[in-house]
Scaffold this active site. Structure first.
Site, short mmCIF file in Angstrom:
data_model
loop_
_atom_site.label_atom_id
_atom_site.label_comp_id
_atom_site.label_asym_id
_atom_site.label_seq_id
_atom_site.Cartn_x
_atom_site.Cartn_y
_atom_site.Cartn_z
N ARG A 168 7.86 -10.00 3.42
CA ARG A 168 7.46 -9.47 2.13
C ARG A 168 8.22 -8.20 1.77
O ARG A 168 8.82 -8.10 0.69
CB ARG A 168 5.95 -9.18 2.14
CG ARG A 168 5.14 -10.39 2.54
CD ARG A 168 3.73 -9.98 2.96
NE ARG A 168 3.00 -9.39 1.86
CZ ARG A 168 2.14 -10.03 1.09
NH1 ARG A 168 1.89 -11.31 1.33
NH2 ARG A 168 1.52 -9.44 0.12
N THR A 169 8.20 -7.23 2.68
CA THR A 169 8.83 -5.95 2.37
C THR A 169 10.34 -6.11 2.24
O THR A 169 10.97 -5.57 1.34
CB THR A 169 8.48 -4.92 3.46
OG1 THR A 169 7.06 -4.83 3.55
CG2 THR A 169 9.04 -3.55 3.12
N LYS A 223 20.64 -7.99 21.87
CA LYS A 223 21.50 -7.90 23.06
C LYS A 223 21.40 -6.53 23.71
O LYS A 223 22.15 -6.21 24.62
CB LYS A 223 22.96 -8.17 22.67
CG LYS A 223 23.21 -9.59 22.19
CD LYS A 223 24.68 -9.75 21.79
CE LYS A 223 24.82 -10.58 20.53
NZ LYS A 223 25.94 -10.15 19.71
N ARG A 273 13.08 -0.80 8.96
CA ARG A 273 11.76 -1.20 9.44
C ARG A 273 11.88 -1.34 10.94
O ARG A 273 12.80 -2.01 11.43
CB ARG A 273 11.36 -2.53 8.80
CG ARG A 273 10.29 -3.34 9.54
CD ARG A 273 8.90 -2.79 9.41
NE ARG A 273 8.38 -2.75 8.07
CZ ARG A 273 7.54 -3.66 7.55
NH1 ARG A 273 7.13 -4.67 8.26
NH2 ARG A 273 7.12 -3.53 6.31
N HIS A 308 4.75 4.28 5.91
CA HIS A 308 5.37 3.23 5.11
C HIS A 308 5.34 3.74 3.68
O HIS A 308 4.54 3.30 2.86
CB HIS A 308 4.56 1.94 5.27
CG HIS A 308 5.20 0.72 4.66
ND1 HIS A 308 6.43 0.75 4.04
CD2 HIS A 308 4.78 -0.56 4.61
CE1 HIS A 308 6.72 -0.47 3.60
NE2 HIS A 308 5.74 -1.28 3.94
#
Lengths: 311, 430
Positions: free
Chosen positions: A57-58, A85, A107, A135
């Site tokens: 969504r974000t 990795k 994020r 956020h």
């Protein structure tokens, strides 16, 4: 123009910045109603969506916002990147910096990731959610939605209900509400409260039923606990009974109270289906606002610089 | 070989003295203390305006060898110790492999004899692999030179296992060094639970997670009669618990670290992983209570918990980075800056907290400044200006919580068995 270079926490923004973002988002919101939704404003600028934990969504909202401003939007996600990795976040940041991107939305599942990026690169940084910390663009789109629906922010009493302790949404929304003159009240069992809600600027209530009649906004947080040991409440059933929003509870709220949710919703737990789908739920307005607000922060962070011939 | 230390302020807490005198050292032993002394041949060092302390010892050092020689070795760690004014360090057993049997203790003893610039006293693990499940070979390790036993880095989570360990240790009158952390309360915490955990959105490690273990181990010490030494206490209530226990006659001792004495959670304004330690930095009130504990004798020792870490690990996200700060090279300067220069501690108190007190805790050989004694001596220049910089360390690691600070005073000379390990502020590589 904003008073800050990055948006890592709500404390980067003062009240004027917030109002400027919301006003700018208002005008972009009109663009989003048009048939042609694209502006040339950020043509030639590169925006990287650095999403190191799963998010649809974000990420989609930021990507859409960047594309509607004609920026080149690149998704750099954990599953498809070097991070699996074992490349460190610092090395990822230096790599992106070497590619000369203008804005990075990050994020990450750990708090402080945006600060680390800001140390390692020249780009502007927007925090798209760091751990259980903050956020900020979610809080901004929430303010935008409240202002649109209720006509004001100052003087509102906003109940934020649920898992405050692990919510980066609450981490940004509480200080954001304080900055604009509203009163945040965090509501939930003590097991879901941060150690010091007062530090964020929140009033605290343990009973939703007692606090409910005072609220202009009921902001329901997503409840998600998979652990069997040391669960912070006995069952979803009991949680719904004490802290879920449903039609009978709505009856004791102010008639103009709106219900919000950052999504994705657990229907039947923190919000019943009839409330989620009722006219007093503005959940989809929040999603809609997300694109306009993210266009606004990108524009205000990048547009103030030399935005070239396209501006 | 003879050495004359001229006109230093000679401090000896065993006699409570602090007066200017000359010291003559011959063949590693102090032979004469007096005034206007001369030696026919040998070296004379003018130490006027300097303070001469019985050699400092650190009860809590992580030397990382074997296993993480990229972070520290017995050589680099003892060099850091010398630079910080220590004539001896006690090496924690959480190496790779864990120091949990006699041959591993012997490895440390032998490496230290070959490479160490100061004395190294090994601490053995209490349980095999520090896993908290099965006794390690404590008698074997003791025979090879282990001076104390600890699962440092962890608590022994089972009270029953801790009791068995204490019962067993009692036969040797050996000390159990306890890292007090109830992990069911502390994990996944990385900073003090409260203002900072809320503000930075980081998981909290509450003070109570330490205090419940302090209370448990005090009670188990009473039950078993085993001597228990509580490592790196960080909270006001922990100090209260020790104070009460000592008043009851429990055989409990404790240490505090310079970082818990001189930093608090308010230093965590961002996500600087050099400020991530276990236990975490606490509140200003806790810090003041620790200092009170130093002043009233509740705290037996200042110990560094010197914890070197590789930069690529400390540069990770705060929640992923390892716990710990280096400490050997800054401890004495910090104590002088904050406690001696401000008049709160005398040099006799410093000698008590960093030399005689810690030696008594582990039953280490006593170090005194008097004729006939081995010359383990720390000379302090209390007026030296010290700027703590990332490139200023002789430790193989530079993860210091104190980088950027300006401090007052540092060791100028360190003598170990009459030989210089530090001279003119420079480490002397033998």
């Amino acid at each position: 123009m904003l008073s800050c270079r990055h948006i890592m926490t709500m404390s980067d923004l003062d009240a004027d910045d917030i109002i400027s973002i919301l006003d700018t988002a208002d005008s972009f919101s009109e663009v989003n109603e048009r048939r042609i939704k694209k502006l040339p404003t950020l043509r030639g600028r590169t925006v990287v969506n650095l999403f190191l934990e799963p998010s649809t969504r974000t990420r989609t909202s930021f990507e859409l916002a960047a594309k509607r401003l004609s920026a080149d939007a690149i998704n750099f996600s954990a599953s498809a990147s070097a991070t699996v990795k074992g490349e460190s976040l610092r090395d990822t940041a230096r790599t992106l910096s070497a590619m000369a991107c203008d804005l990075v939305i990050v994020r990450h599942r750990y708090a402080g990731a945006p600060h680390m990026l800001a140390e390692c690169m020249d780009a502007h940084i927007i925090n798209g959610g760091d751990g259980i910390h903050e956020h900020p663009t979610q809080a901004l789109l929430d303010l935008f939605t409240m202002r649109r629906t209720l006509g004001r922010l100052e003087g509102l009493t906003v109940g934020i209900i649920g898992d405050i302790a692990h919510s980066r949404v609450a981490g940004s929304l509480v200080p954001a509400l304080r900055t604009v003159g509203a009163t945040p009240v965090v509501i939930g069992p003590p097991t879901l409260m941060p150690a010091r809600p007062d530090v964020l600027g929140a009033d605290v209530a343990y009973s939703l039923d007692e606090a409910l009649p005072t609220l202009d906004v009921a902001y329901m947080l997503r409840v998600q606990f998979e652990r069997a040991d040391a669960m912070p409440f006995p069952s979803n059933r009991e949680y719904a009974r004490l802290y879920g929003m449903n039609a009978s509870r709505m009856a004791s709220a102010k008639p103009e109270m709106i219900v919000m949710h950052p999504g994705p919703m657990n229907r039947g737990v923190e919000i019943s289906a009839d409330v989620a789908d009722s006219p007093r739920s503005v959940v989809l307005d929040q999603v809609n606002a997300g694109v306009a607000v993210r266009m606004a922060v990108m524009y205000l962070l990048l547009g103030g610089e030399d935005s070239g011939a396209a501006a | 070989m003879a050495l004359l230390l001229k006109n230093g302020r000679v401090v000896d807490p065993s006699k409570g003295t602090d007066e200017v005198a000359d010291i003559v050292i011959r063949d590693g032993v102090i032979v004469e203390i007096g005034h206007d002394l001369t030696i026919p041949k040998g070296e004379t060092l003018d130490v006027s305006e300097k303070v001469i302390l019985p050699g400092l010892v650190d009860l809590h050092t992580h030397l990382r060898e074997p296993g993480r020689e990229d972070e520290e070795t017995i050589f680099s760690g003892t060099a850091a110790a010398a630079r910080g004014g220590f004539t001896a360090v006690c090496a924690m057993p959480n190496t790779d492999p864990v120091c949990d049997n006699g041959s591993k203790v012997r490895f440390v003893v032998e490496r230290a004899a070959e490479e160490g610039l100061v004395r190294v006293y090994p601490i053995g693990a209490v349980t095999k692999g520090q896993a908290g499940e099965q006794l390690a070979e404590i008698g074997d390790m003791r025979a090879e030179g282990a001076v104390a036993f600890s699962d440092d880095g962890h608590s022994i989570s089972s009270a029953g296992m801790a009791r068995v360990a204490m019962d067993y240790l009692k036969a040797f009158d050996a000390v159990m060094v306890s890292h007090c952390e109830d992990t069911s309360l502390s994990r996944p915490g990385v900073v003090n639970e409260g203002v900072v955990s809320t503000r930075l959105g980081l998981p909290g490690w509450p003070a109570a997670a330490e205090e419940v273990m302090v209370a448990r181990d005090i009670r188990l010490s009473e039950l078993t009669g085993c001597r228990v030494h509580l490592a790196h206490l960080s909270t006001a209530r922990s100090v209260d618990l020790v104070r009460e226990a000592k008043a009851r006659g429990v055989r409990v001792t404790c240490e505090v670290t310079p970082h818990h004495l001189f930093l608090d959670e308010d230093a965590l304004v961002s996500y600087d992983t050099n400020l991530k330690m276990n236990p975490p930095l606490r509140t200003a009130a806790d810090r003041h209570a620790l200092v009170e504990g130093l002043l009233d004798g509740t705290v037996d020792a200042i110990a560094t918990d010197h914890a070197p870490h590789a930069p690529h690990e400390k540069e990770l996200e705060f929640e992923l980075a390892p716990f710990g700060t280096t400490g050997l090279e800054t401890a004495l300067s910090l104590v002088n800056t904050h406690l001696v220069a401000t008049g709160r501690l005398s040099w006799n108190d410093v000698a008590r907290l960093m030399s005689s007190g810690p030696r008594a805790v582990f039953g280490l050989p006593r170090v005194r400044i008097e004729p006939g004694q081995v010359a383990d001596i720390t000379v302090v220049d209390p007026e030296a200006r010290v700027e703590v910089a990332a490139d200023s360390f002789v430790s193989a690691s530079r993860n210091s919580a104190f980088i950027g600070q300006r401090l007052l005073g540092r060791a100028s000379e360190v003598l170990v068995g009459g030989y210089f390990a530090l001279k003119g502020g420079k480490v002397v590589d033998r």
